[in-house]
Write a protein that holds these residues in place. Structure first.
Motif, PDB file in Angstrom:
ATOM      1  N   GLN A 253       0.834  -1.207   0.000  1.00  0.00           N
ATOM      2  CA  GLN A 253       0.000   0.000   0.000  1.00  0.00           C
ATOM      3  C   GLN A 253       0.866   1.255   0.000  1.00  0.00           C
ATOM      4  O   GLN A 253       0.551   2.231  -0.679  1.00  0.00           O
ATOM      5  CB  GLN A 253      -0.938   0.005   1.213  1.00  0.00           C
ATOM      6  N   TRP A 254       1.947   1.231   0.767  1.00  0.00           N
ATOM      7  CA  TRP A 254       2.866   2.368   0.770  1.00  0.00           C
ATOM      8  C   TRP A 254       3.386   2.615  -0.647  1.00  0.00           C
ATOM      9  O   TRP A 254       3.434   3.766  -1.117  1.00  0.00           O
ATOM     10  CB  TRP A 254       4.025   2.109   1.726  1.00  0.00           C
ATOM     11  N   VAL A 255       3.760   1.545  -1.328  1.00  0.00           N
ATOM     12  CA  VAL A 255       4.256   1.687  -2.700  1.00  0.00           C
ATOM     13  C   VAL A 255       3.162   2.252  -3.604  1.00  0.00           C
ATOM     14  O   VAL A 255       3.408   3.175  -4.398  1.00  0.00           O
ATOM     15  CB  VAL A 255       4.775   0.337  -3.232  1.00  0.00           C
ATOM     16  N   ALA A 256       1.949   1.713  -3.487  1.00  0.00           N
ATOM     17  CA  ALA A 256       0.845   2.209  -4.307  1.00  0.00           C
ATOM     18  C   ALA A 256       0.604   3.700  -4.077  1.00  0.00           C
ATOM     19  O   ALA A 256       0.305   4.452  -5.014  1.00  0.00           O
ATOM     20  CB  ALA A 256      -0.425   1.417  -4.006  1.00  0.00           C
ATOM     21  N   ASP A 257       0.781   4.144  -2.840  1.00  0.00           N
ATOM     22  CA  ASP A 257       0.566   5.553  -2.501  1.00  0.00           C
ATOM     23  C   ASP A 257       1.690   6.455  -3.001  1.00  0.00           C
ATOM     24  O   ASP A 257       1.535   7.687  -3.016  1.00  0.00           O
ATOM     25  CB  ASP A 257       0.431   5.718  -0.985  1.00  0.00           C
ATOM     26  N   HIS A 258       2.835   5.865  -3.365  1.00  0.00           N
ATOM     27  CA  HIS A 258       3.999   6.664  -3.769  1.00  0.00           C
ATOM     28  C   HIS A 258       4.399   6.429  -5.222  1.00  0.00           C
ATOM     29  O   HIS A 258       5.523   6.761  -5.620  1.00  0.00           O
ATOM     30  CB  HIS A 258       5.187   6.364  -2.850  1.00  0.00           C
ATOM     31  N   LEU A 259       3.493   5.900  -6.040  1.00  0.00           N
ATOM     32  CA  LEU A 259       3.831   5.626  -7.440  1.00  0.00           C
ATOM     33  C   LEU A 259       4.200   6.899  -8.202  1.00  0.00           C
ATOM     34  O   LEU A 259       4.988   6.850  -9.148  1.00  0.00           O
ATOM     35  CB  LEU A 259       2.666   4.923  -8.139  1.00  0.00           C
ATOM     36  N   ASP A 260       3.638   8.020  -7.802  1.00  0.00           N
ATOM     37  CA  ASP A 260       3.916   9.283  -8.507  1.00  0.00           C
ATOM     38  C   ASP A 260       4.900  10.178  -7.752  1.00  0.00           C
ATOM     39  O   ASP A 260       5.074  11.348  -8.109  1.00  0.00           O
ATOM     40  CB  ASP A 260       2.609  10.046  -8.744  1.00  0.00           C
TER      41      ASP A 260
END
Length: 290
Positions: free
Chosen positions: A10-17
């Motif tokens: 989820q952390w990665v998904a939140d930081h894709l941009d």
């Protein structure tokens, strides 16, 4: 803000941009990456990118710096690794980058397996990172790496204050096989293990169904059962150093043991040396070891 060594999907998904975050998929080949990968992720090939093309060793500092620049990684980038094989090679990349002094690093818990299980977005589109410059050639940090001469001088037999952890399968540890069946090309000359080493197979540190790490309490107990405790120097090894990097990550980054070193020469090197002590429970001991 301190960088977390372990981050969630989820952390990665939140930081894709997030332009500060560089996602990197790492594996023994990049075929799966070429098919699809997490959006924006760059790829590292464990052998072609990280290993010297002639000798079995790290690429040199200048070549590492040039690799970072080609991939669009700066000294301040927060690099987040993930991959297949339950993050074996992603953990190796974490340890490798830390050996070269890159500070802002994380491993994505569960790796590619969990990302896919959660039906998160994958793409075949290539990343669009800009080539960087000015990544100063780093000095190698030997405090988290151990070489064969020091293994022979200080660690064989697990003397007082030392814990040797062999993370290979029980069959490899006991000398029943030399290498996993799917990786016969990465084998040593003889089978067995370093005298004094205790076997903690890599799969014991993760939930195999999701690839996620077990709890800190479970991991601490797992290693304490074989004498690997924070008051000892701990050395991890496997076949070529990738599975043992996963154990190194658990001990050094998650459990915060003060002295943990990865022997990346591992059994392909040690098991091919001439006239060194070898323990082989499945077929008798070599070199006079007990």
């Amino acid at each position: 803000m301190a960088t977390q060594s372990l981050v969630t999907t989820q952390w990665v998904a939140d930081h894709l941009d997030d332009p500060d975050v560089v996602l990197a998929e790492v594996d023994e080949d990049t075929t799966l990456y070429d098919t699809d990968h997490i959006p924006g992720a760059i790829a590292f090939h464990w052998r072609e990118d990280f290993q010297d093309p002639v000798r079995r060793t790290f690429v040199g500092p200048r070549d590492f710096a040039a690799l970072m620049e080609r991939k669009g990684v700066s000294r301040d980038s927060h690099v987040v690794f993930y991959g297949g094989n339950n993050n074996w090679f992603a953990a190796f990349a974490f340890w490798y980058f830390r050996s070269y002094g890159h500070e802002r690093l994380s491993l994505m818990d569960g790796g590619r397996k969990l990302w896919e299980l959660e039906n998160r977005t994958l793409t075949s589109a290539p990343p669009t990172r800009t080539v960087t410059s000015g990544y100063d050639p780093p000095a190698l940090n030997e405090s988290i790496r151990v070489r064969r001469d020091e293994v022979l001088e200080r660690y064989v037999g697990s003397p007082d204050g030392v814990a040797l952890v062999d993370v290979r399968s029980p069959a490899e540890y006991h000398g029943e096989i030399i290498a996993p069946e799917r990786l016969p090309q990465e084998s040593a000359m003889v089978a067995g293990h370093i005298p004094g080493a205790q076997n903690v197979p890599w799969e014991h540190v993760v939930h195999l169904e999701t690839g996620q790490f077990r709890s800190a309490d479970e991991l601490r107990e797992l290693y304490a059962d074989v004498g690997a405790t924070p008051d000892r120097e701990v050395v991890t090894y496997c076949r070529v150093g990738e599975r043992s990097s996963l154990a190194w990550f658990v001990l050094h980054e998650l459990l915060e043991f003060p002295t943990v070193r990865n022997y990346d020469g591992s059994w392909t090197e040690y098991g091919s040396l001439i006239d060194v002590p070898v323990s082989r429970p499945a077929g008798g001991d070599e070199g006079g070891t007990a």
